[in-house]
Design an enzyme around this catalytic site. Structure first.
Site, short mmCIF file in Angstrom:
data_model
loop_
_atom_site.label_atom_id
_atom_site.label_comp_id
_atom_site.label_asym_id
_atom_site.label_seq_id
_atom_site.Cartn_x
_atom_site.Cartn_y
_atom_site.Cartn_z
N LYS A 38 93.69 -3.53 21.85
CA LYS A 38 92.47 -4.35 22.00
C LYS A 38 91.45 -3.58 22.84
CE LYS A 38 94.46 -6.48 26.10
NZ LYS A 38 95.25 -7.59 26.64
N TYR A 267 65.81 3.99 43.52
CA TYR A 267 65.23 2.65 43.69
C TYR A 267 65.62 2.02 45.03
CZ TYR A 267 64.20 2.77 38.67
OH TYR A 267 63.74 3.09 37.44
#
Ligand SMILES: *Cc1c(COP(=O)(O)O)cnc(C)c1O
Length: 374
Positions: A38, A267
């Site tokens: 998965k 930032y």
């Protein structure tokens, strides 16, 4: 000329094969391994990984949804493919068409499968999902008897297996898995005689720490990809041959520059240089799975040495301090995950910085970048 990203995931097929064989040795030859593929094989590539496991004898595969199962089958994977999350009633025909095994935990899906079985004049083998203490998908142990009776009212349904899942198998000291296992055995006994059931409950933690719960089949996920479910502690505790991490993640230096003390980085200026600092700007950011939570926390390897991430990680870029590393140049290979020189950054180490687990690190990296296998 083929164009590739600066960011490359490398998956070692040799490590995947090693891990499969090691687990098969641990569980013994009469117990089957179901390879959990998965989440695109925990970021390692579902089709490629399934093929590698098949090449060393794997005959059982687990996915979350039916579309993954169809892709696996269509790519030529043989053996049993189990779908763990259930399905929509209108998808019932796909289980017949592609020879896929559904998990059943409600009567609606039993009814949908039965309608299709009758229409086709076929039977379908289903596995019964029991919740023996995970608090997640599945019928409760005390409901098993009544549920089986109801389910068997539907023509064409054959109960071929019963399964449950451990919430604490990665805690070697915990008693919980013993209690849960006896509830599971009790539930399996209630299914009744006419069926020879494939019983399965063990995940990687149970294979490693509660081997008496292996039953007929084990469902291995993280261990196949080279990690211990309890993180670095598990790797240290391992006395014998160890699992080998299969994934590495490489990026590149885009630019090198020296800035003076007092320079704000990225930032929000969450980092300001406290001395003249040499920086490398890397072509990797949170879009590539390098979680923003690694800002000012994570490290990478350049020229075999560790460089710390400075300031906020951006969408496609991040900045590392290379003041103590000689000779770094634009174009240099940078290791986010894996070995370089004598050092190694593991998924467990990164998970520690992120306050997460290796599982998430592998999914983030593997499922957001180009992969090559070798
Ligand atoms: C993902 C999963 C596994 C595998 O767990 P690991 O800890 O990765 O070995 C086993 N069973 C179920 C039901 C799962 O969802």
């Amino acid at each position: 000329m083929s164009v590739t990203s600066f960011n490359q995931i490398r998956v070692s097929s040799a490590a995947l094969r090693h891990n499969y064989r090691l687990l098969q040795q641990k569980v013994g030859s009469v117990v089957s391994i179901l390879a959990m593929v998965k989440a695109d094989a925990y970021g390692h590539g579902m089709l490629e990984s399934a093929q590698v496991f098949a090449s060393v004898g794997c005959k059982n595969f687990g996915v979350a949804e039916i579309d993954e199962a169809v892709r696996l089958r269509s790519s030529g994977i043989r053996g049993n493919i189990l779908v763990f999350l259930g399905f929509r009633p209108e998808e019932a025909e796909l289980f017949f068409e592609y020879g896929i095994t559904p998990l059943v935990y409600d009567l609606q899906s039993g009814a949908a499968l039965s309608r299709e079985a009758v229409k086709r004049g076929q039977e379908i083998i289903v596995h019964l999902k029991v919740d023996c203490g995970m608090g997640r998908l599945g019928i409760l142990p005390e409901e098993v008897e009544a549920f089986v009776a109801d389910l068997l009212q539907f023509p064409g349904i054959v109960i071929g297996g019963i399964l449950s899942h451990f919430p604490k198998a990665d805690e070697p000291e915990s008693q919980h898995s013993f209690e849960q296992f006896s509830r599971f055995e009790g539930a399996a006994a209630k299914v009744g005689k006419p069926f020879s059931l494939v019983k399965h409950i063990a995940n990687s933690g149970a294979v490693l720490y509660f081997p008496h719960t292996c039953c007929d089949m084990v469902r291995a996920g993280i261990s196949l990809y080279g990690y211990y479910p309890d993180g670095p502690g598990g790797r240290e505790r391992e006395q014998g041959e160890k699992l080998q991490p299969a994934m590495s993640f490489i990026t590149r230096v885009l630019q090198v520059k020296t800035v003076p003390a007092g320079t704000g980085i990225s930032y929000g200026y969450t980092y300001t240089t406290d001395r003249e600092t040499r920086l490398a700007v890397l072509a990797v950011g949170y879009e590539d799975g390098l979680s923003r939570s690694l800002s000012n926390r994570g490290e990478v390897l350049i020229r075999g040495k560790r460089a710390r991430i400075r300031g906020r990680i951006c969408m496609n870029l991040c900045i590392v301090d290379i003041s103590d590393i000689e000779g770094v140049q634009a174009g240099d290979e940078v290791v986010i995950l894996g070995h370089q020189g004598n050092d190694c950054i593991s998924g467990d180490e990164i998970a520690g910085w992120m306050n997460s687990i290796s599982y998430e690190v592998l999914c983030l990296f593997g499922n957001n970048n180009e992969r090559t296998s070798g």
